[in-house]
Design a protein around this motif. Structure first.
Motif, PDB file in Angstrom:
ATOM      1  N   TYR A   1      -7.517   3.492  -2.889  1.00 11.55           N
ATOM      2  CA  TYR A   1      -7.276   2.470  -1.878  1.00 11.55           C
ATOM      3  C   TYR A   1      -6.506   2.972  -0.659  1.00 11.55           C
TER       4      TYR A   1
ATOM      5  N   TYR B   1       0.819  -1.213   0.000  1.00 11.70           N
ATOM      6  CA  TYR B   1       0.000   0.000   0.000  1.00 11.70           C
ATOM      7  C   TYR B   1       0.853   1.264   0.000  1.00 11.70           C
TER       8      TYR B   1
ATOM      9  N   GLY C   1      -9.553   7.026  -0.504  1.00 17.84           N
ATOM     10  CA  GLY C   1      -8.137   6.752  -0.312  1.00 17.84           C
ATOM     11  C   GLY C   1      -7.298   8.000  -0.166  1.00 17.84           C
TER      12      GLY C   1
ATOM     13  N   ALA D   1      -6.580   1.629   3.836  1.00 20.16           N
ATOM     14  CA  ALA D   1      -7.123   0.630   2.913  1.00 20.16           C
ATOM     15  C   ALA D   1      -8.178  -0.240   3.605  1.00 20.16           C
TER      16      ALA D   1
END
Length: 718
Positions: A294, A145, A331, A301
């Protein structure tokens, strides 16, 4: 990174997605009237800047249709080859510059040949679905991420929370961290002199749609976010001085009025000496990885996930979820900045969930995590493909980005400071004054919302939804990319003057000084361009030359953003040569330095499916919007016809007038020697009337989408 589970054929979802059959031909066929008119193109009297952006040898509506006969055939490729050989054509119209770069070359012929091959493939029903391999290819790992571990040798390259890269050394006043430009005029004075909006604004001369700035902002929020001081950190003020004659921000003519400005946070350990000058932090990942959807860390996330079926959280009305404070969840923390941006966030959450659902149907053995990660990988691939195959060619021209050569572990993808702080802020000048709501028929369905009222007001979507906003973004022309900026951004950003209102132009200039961005000429030299020696080398606009000289006196002291925006545009592009260099360099490194870039991890057949998925496709799959033009980054339609008469002398020089549905004047043209007229600049979809002033007869047409050609709108003089 987490490895892909064995045996997943995730991209089989592409087998069920309809391939659009030669959409440009269909759009043309829907609008063409029975009589097809050929005309000799006549160069109009345009300003030099317009001439740099226009090309009368390029078929905007179907580039590969060189002879403009409504179909692509081998004769079109032959026409290009003949043009390269200097053959003179007997036909009145030959669009031989297929890639719109200003010259005929073998690449133009190759584009026609490739189109013929694609037509043949689609005609035989071969959409490559029978060739789809395991997705992604062997060795693929899911992205982290925070963007770390993409590069085995340099695991922090491009990761969240790391310093911006500098291709040009910082130019602080004290070589350590004091803002640059201390001898230059106040940013607000520069803004008032160079960026005040003309009465009606200047529309994009290349017919770019609002999607050029909507996607630009959506993409920017995927790759850049300058770190700000936290609540407990020291806030360094760097307020902007307001001129005494500023009617908006200083109506009383005081000498002590300022616009508030806080410096970006300094990277830890920087700004201590000339050897360690002040640096800034990019809070999010540099990669085009969907982090605006995201998040750039696992906590964000996870907060956006349903944890069922691989889906993201979404409300029953199809809009983004909200937290306990009724703030939308996304996000990126800037998702509610304006309703156009919020609509894009909503669209891609829907796209993720659509893909996750189809993956689950095709692969019932997959668990929630596997479905989520596979859908995330596919959405990310779509973001990358749209950026490189639609957005960047629209902005930089068809040759603005060189072909992809594969992943290179030596390439650092990190966002540069000069890109984030100067060059990629081009979109601020392209923004329209209003956001309209447009239905599938091309007509407004509700009263427009001013941009000022659209700031941080996502509740508008609760009633309006996203469909008609996305349709609007494809159905009108944006403002030109130049120094001119609309009043809502220059005088009313986030509120009226004195009550939170700011000036985005002033903020751009001041942020560049805050970050120690080198001046315009230094950037040119660093990016391989010759330094300019006079203001006339920056712009052909004489009035702008005079204004620049009155502010800066020397070409070696121009603020980077100002010089970039003042430049004449490159041929076939909507930005100048320095912006093109900086943007192209950044996006080259973003894909060559990304091990998970879609062309590096997907199979060849899957890549073809991904690249056939346009932004228009994603909009139509996830909304009730229909009939969008294939490339929504442009909005252009054309009306043309011929005035016939028994006397040749009566055909030329006749006035033809274009009116909108309210009877308001849009434009007028004169017929050429053959009696031909043409209108190719429309502000938006809607109903229009074409009137031959000599007879008062008229044709009425409805433009419901972009990329339509209405030919054969003829008149006859008895």
């Amino acid at each position: 990174m987490n490895a892909l589970p064995d045996g997943i054929r995730a991209c089989r979802l592409f087998e069920k997605l309809p391939v659009r059959p030669l959409r440009r031909q269909r759009e043309r066929a829907n609008a063409v009237l029975p009589k097809t008119v050929r005309r000799k193109l006549c160069a109009e009297k345009l300003g030099s800047r317009i001439l740099l952006a226009a090309d009368f040898r390029h078929n905007f509506f179907q580039p590969e249709d060189v002879n403009d006969d409504g179909k692509v055939s081998p004769s079109d490729a032959l026409a290009v080859i003949n043009a390269m050989s200097g053959v003179q054509f007997s036909a009145s119209t030959m669009y031989t510059d297929v890639d719109n770069n200003g010259e005929e070359s073998p690449l133009d012929a190759l584009m026609v040949i490739n189109r013929l091959a694609l037509d043949s493939e689609l005609a035989t029903g071969n959409d490559a679905s029978d060739l789809i391999d395991q997705m992604p290819s062997l060795g693929f790992s899911f992205r982290t991420y925070d963007g770390s571990d993409n590069n085995a040798t340099n695991p922090l390259w491009g990761s969240a929370g790391t310093e911006f890269r500098r291709n040009v050394d910082a130019a602080y006043a004290d070589s350590i961290g004091s803002p640059t430009g201390t001898s230059r005029p106040s940013p607000r004075e520069i803004s008032n002199t160079l960026s005040a909006e003309f009465e009606s604004g200047t529309p994009s001369r290349r017919s770019l749609s609002p999607f050029v700035y909507v996607w630009g902002q959506f993409l920017d929020h995927d790759i850049t976010l300058s770190g700000e001081p936290g609540p407990e950190d020291f806030h360094e003020s760097f307020d902007i001085k307001i001129p005494t004659d500023d009617v908006w921000f200083n109506p009383m003519g005081r000498t002590d009025v300022t616009m508030p400005f806080t410096r970006s946070a300094a990277a830890p350990g920087s700004g201590t000496s000339s050897e360690k000058p002040r640096q800034q932090i990019n809070e999010i990942t540099s990669f085009i990885d969907g982090s605006q959807i995201y998040g750039s860390n696992k906590a964000v996330a996870d907060s956006l996930r349903e944890f069922v079926g691989g889906r993201l959280l979404i409300r029953e009305n199809g809009l983004l979820p909200v937290d306990e404070m009724n703030q939308i969840m996304a996000g990126d923390k800037r998702a509610a900045e304006n309703i156009g941006l919020t609509a894009m966030h909503t669209l891609f959450v829907r796209e993720h969930n659509r893909i996750a659902k189809q993956l689950a149907e095709e692969n019932p053995s997959l668990d929630d995590e596997e479905l989520y990660q596979c859908a995330r990988a596919i959405v990310t691939a779509e973001l990358q493909s749209i950026t490189y195959n639609e957005f960047l060619p629209a902005l930089l021209g068809t040759r603005g980005i060189k072909p992809y050569l594969g992943y290179s572990p030596e390439v650092d993808p990190t966002i540069t400071n000069e890109f984030a702080t100067a060059a990629f802020r081009f979109g601020h000048s392209a923004i329209n004054r209003q956001i309209r709501f447009i239905g599938n028929d091309g007509h407004s369905t509700a009263e427009a919302v001013s941009l000022t009222d659209a700031f941080f007001n996502p509740s508008i979507l609760d009633e309006a939804g996203i469909d008609e906003i996305l349709k609007f973004d494809a159905s009108t022309v944006s403002m030109e990319i130049d120094l001119e900026v609309i009043d809502p951004l220059r005088n009313f950003l986030f509120g009226p003057p004195g009550a939170g209102g700011l000036d985005l132009v002033s903020l751009n200039i001041q942020r560049g000084r805050d970050h120690g961005i080198a001046d315009y000429n230094q950037l040119r030299v660093a990016y391989g361009l010759p330094a300019v020696t006079g203001f006339a080398e920056i712009t052909s606009d004489v009035e702008l030359q005079v204004k620049l000289e009155s502010l800066y006196h020397s070409v070696d002291d121009i603020d980077a953003w100002v010089g970039i925006m003042a430049e004449d545009h490159r041929y076939g592009a909507s930005v100048g040569e320095l912006a093109s260099r900086i943007i192209a360099d950044q996006f080259r490194r973003l894909r060559e330095g990304d091990r998970s870039y879609y062309e590096n991890v997907f199979s060849r057949s899957d890549i073809r499916m991904i690249e056939r998925t346009t932004l228009a496709d994603i909009i139509e799959r996830n909304t009730d919007v229909t009939g969008l033009q294939t490339n929504v980054f442009f909005f252009r339609s054309e009306l043309s016809g011929t005035v016939s008469s028994q006397s040749d002398s009566l055909r030329e020089g006749l006035q033809v007038i274009l009116l909108d549905s309210q009877g308001e004047f849009i434009a007028d043209v004169q017929t050429d020697a053959s009696g031909v007229y043409r209108f190719d600049s429309f502000p938006s979809t809607g109903s229009y009337k074409v009137i031959l002033s000599a007879t008062d007869t008229a044709h009425e047409v409805n433009i419901s989408t972009g990329n339509l050609r209405f030919q054969g709108l003829d008149f006859e003089i008895a």
